[in-house]
Design a protein around this motif. Structure first.
Motif, PDB file in Angstrom:
ATOM      1  N   ILE A   1       9.520   5.523  -2.499  1.00 20.99           N
ATOM      2  CA  ILE A   1       8.818   4.243  -2.343  1.00 20.99           C
ATOM      3  C   ILE A   1       8.905   3.798  -0.885  1.00 20.99           C
ATOM      4  O   ILE A   1       9.987   3.811  -0.282  1.00 20.99           O
ATOM      5  CB  ILE A   1       9.429   3.141  -3.250  1.00 20.99           C
ATOM      6  CG1 ILE A   1       9.483   3.590  -4.709  1.00 20.99           C
ATOM      7  CG2 ILE A   1       8.682   1.824  -3.089  1.00 20.99           C
ATOM      8  CD1 ILE A   1       8.153   3.732  -5.380  1.00 20.99           C
ATOM      9  N   LEU A   2       7.775   3.376  -0.318  1.00 17.21           N
ATOM     10  CA  LEU A   2       7.700   2.894   1.056  1.00 17.21           C
ATOM     11  C   LEU A   2       8.168   1.434   1.110  1.00 17.21           C
ATOM     12  O   LEU A   2       7.629   0.581   0.396  1.00 17.21           O
ATOM     13  CB  LEU A   2       6.256   3.008   1.552  1.00 17.21           C
ATOM     14  CG  LEU A   2       5.980   2.702   3.021  1.00 17.21           C
ATOM     15  CD1 LEU A   2       6.656   3.736   3.922  1.00 17.21           C
ATOM     16  CD2 LEU A   2       4.477   2.677   3.272  1.00 17.21           C
TER      17      LEU A   2
ATOM     18  N   LEU B   1       0.958   8.817   5.997  1.00 15.13           N
ATOM     19  CA  LEU B   1       0.253   8.456   7.228  1.00 15.13           C
ATOM     20  C   LEU B   1       0.956   7.298   7.934  1.00 15.13           C
ATOM     21  O   LEU B   1       1.142   7.320   9.156  1.00 15.13           O
ATOM     22  CB  LEU B   1      -1.203   8.088   6.900  1.00 15.13           C
ATOM     23  CG  LEU B   1      -2.104   7.706   8.055  1.00 15.13           C
ATOM     24  CD1 LEU B   1      -2.185   8.825   9.093  1.00 15.13           C
ATOM     25  CD2 LEU B   1      -3.504   7.387   7.537  1.00 15.13           C
ATOM     26  N   ILE B   2       1.374   6.306   7.170  1.00 13.42           N
ATOM     27  CA  ILE B   2       2.073   5.158   7.750  1.00 13.42           C
ATOM     28  C   ILE B   2       3.397   5.604   8.370  1.00 13.42           C
ATOM     29  O   ILE B   2       3.730   5.209   9.491  1.00 13.42           O
ATOM     30  CB  ILE B   2       2.286   4.060   6.681  1.00 13.42           C
ATOM     31  CG1 ILE B   2       0.934   3.417   6.317  1.00 13.42           C
ATOM     32  CG2 ILE B   2       3.272   3.007   7.166  1.00 13.42           C
ATOM     33  CD1 ILE B   2       0.976   2.496   5.112  1.00 13.42           C
ATOM     34  N   MET B   3       4.152   6.442   7.665  1.00 16.67           N
ATOM     35  CA  MET B   3       5.439   6.917   8.193  1.00 16.67           C
ATOM     36  C   MET B   3       5.248   7.772   9.447  1.00 16.67           C
ATOM     37  O   MET B   3       6.059   7.708  10.374  1.00 16.67           O
ATOM     38  CB  MET B   3       6.206   7.700   7.133  1.00 16.67           C
ATOM     39  CG  MET B   3       6.884   6.829   6.094  1.00 16.67           C
ATOM     40  SD  MET B   3       8.061   5.625   6.749  1.00 16.67           S
ATOM     41  CE  MET B   3       9.352   6.696   7.381  1.00 16.67           C
TER      42      MET B   3
ATOM     43  N   GLU C   1       0.842  -1.203   0.000  1.00 15.10           N
ATOM     44  CA  GLU C   1       0.000   0.000   0.000  1.00 15.10           C
ATOM     45  C   GLU C   1       0.874   1.248   0.000  1.00 15.10           C
ATOM     46  O   GLU C   1       1.394   1.645   1.033  1.00 15.10           O
ATOM     47  CB  GLU C   1      -0.926  -0.001   1.227  1.00 15.10           C
ATOM     48  CG  GLU C   1      -1.844   1.180   1.313  1.00 15.10           C
ATOM     49  CD  GLU C   1      -2.677   1.394   0.077  1.00 15.10           C
ATOM     50  OE1 GLU C   1      -2.422   2.375  -0.644  1.00 15.10           O
ATOM     51  OE2 GLU C   1      -3.569   0.578  -0.174  1.00 15.10           O
ATOM     52  N   GLN C   2       1.029   1.855  -1.161  1.00 19.66           N
ATOM     53  CA  GLN C   2       1.830   3.067  -1.289  1.00 19.66           C
ATOM     54  C   GLN C   2       0.980   4.336  -1.129  1.00 19.66           C
ATOM     55  O   GLN C   2       1.515   5.413  -0.919  1.00 19.66           O
ATOM     56  CB  GLN C   2       2.541   3.090  -2.648  1.00 19.66           C
ATOM     57  CG  GLN C   2       3.585   2.008  -2.814  1.00 19.66           C
ATOM     58  CD  GLN C   2       4.799   2.202  -1.921  1.00 19.66           C
ATOM     59  OE1 GLN C   2       5.316   3.304  -1.795  1.00 19.66           O
ATOM     60  NE2 GLN C   2       5.231   1.125  -1.275  1.00 19.66           N
ATOM     61  N   GLY C   3      -0.329   4.199  -1.225  1.00 24.29           N
ATOM     62  CA  GLY C   3      -1.213   5.361  -1.201  1.00 24.29           C
ATOM     63  C   GLY C   3      -1.285   6.090   0.125  1.00 24.29           C
ATOM     64  O   GLY C   3      -1.708   7.242   0.180  1.00 24.29           O
TER      65      GLY C   3
END
Length: 186
Positions: free
Chosen positions: A169-170, A154-156, A148-150
């Motif tokens: 890129i995550l 928020l994830i970071m 999920e790159q979108g």
């Protein structure tokens, strides 16, 4: 309570609209995002490739609790990979383990596959425990782009110790796990 394992039918996909939602952004890719008939239809047909995908589900009174997909089949090596998704309303109730057990029994009985693999994110301890309970074993650790790159910002923001952004890129660590046909209880 009627628990049934079977191939996903076209009319089943519309029931996924009633699935719960994951609140943790690391699991957003497991939220079923579709709302319109055309989107559900496109998803269903994308899962129906004759030789490369075999999508089955576990149903409780005809409601889909989860589904598992066979992918990356290597016929010569007799190896394939699976992906699994469970309705967030039914996570941690044993349905995912039950679905995987039934799926492994079915695939190994009907297809010339001897090794089933899966990838699980290092932070997904609940899933790892479930896979190990069934008999999957960790065979290697890989550092790869997250599915999920979108939602990478928020994830970071929430989980900077579990991810890294490289060239936009995550990335995160995954465990590759395998289950061998010989492990089935006869």
């Amino acid at each position: 309570m009627n628990l049934e394992f079977r191939k996903i039918k076209h009319e089943d996909v519309y029931k996924f609209a009633k699935w719960g939602r994951h609140e943790d952004p690391r699991f957003y890719q497991y939220n079923f995002p579709y709302e319109h008939k055309g989107e559900f239809d496109a998803w269903y047909y994308s899962k129906q490739r004759l030789l490369t995908k075999k999508v089955y589900g576990l149903f409780l009174d005809d409601f889909p609790l989860g589904f598992v997909t066979l992918k990356h089949i290597k016929w010569f090596k007799k190896k394939a990979e699976l992906g699994i998704a469970i309705d967030p309303n039914y996570v941690s109730e044993g349905f995912g383990s039950e679905l995987l057990r039934r799926y492994l029994d079915y695939i190994f009985a009907h297809y010339p596959i001897n090794i089933m693999a899966l990838r699980v994110a290092h932070f997904n301890k609940r899933a790892q425990k479930s896979y190990e309970k069934i008999g999957f074993k960790k065979i290697k650790e890989v550092y790869e782009p997250f599915e999920e790159q979108g939602f990478k910002d928020l994830i970071m923001d929430k989980y900077p110790e579990q991810f890294e952004i490289i060239d936009g890129i995550l990335y995160t660590t995954f465990y590759v796990m395998e289950f061998h046909k010989s492990q089935l209880i006869k």
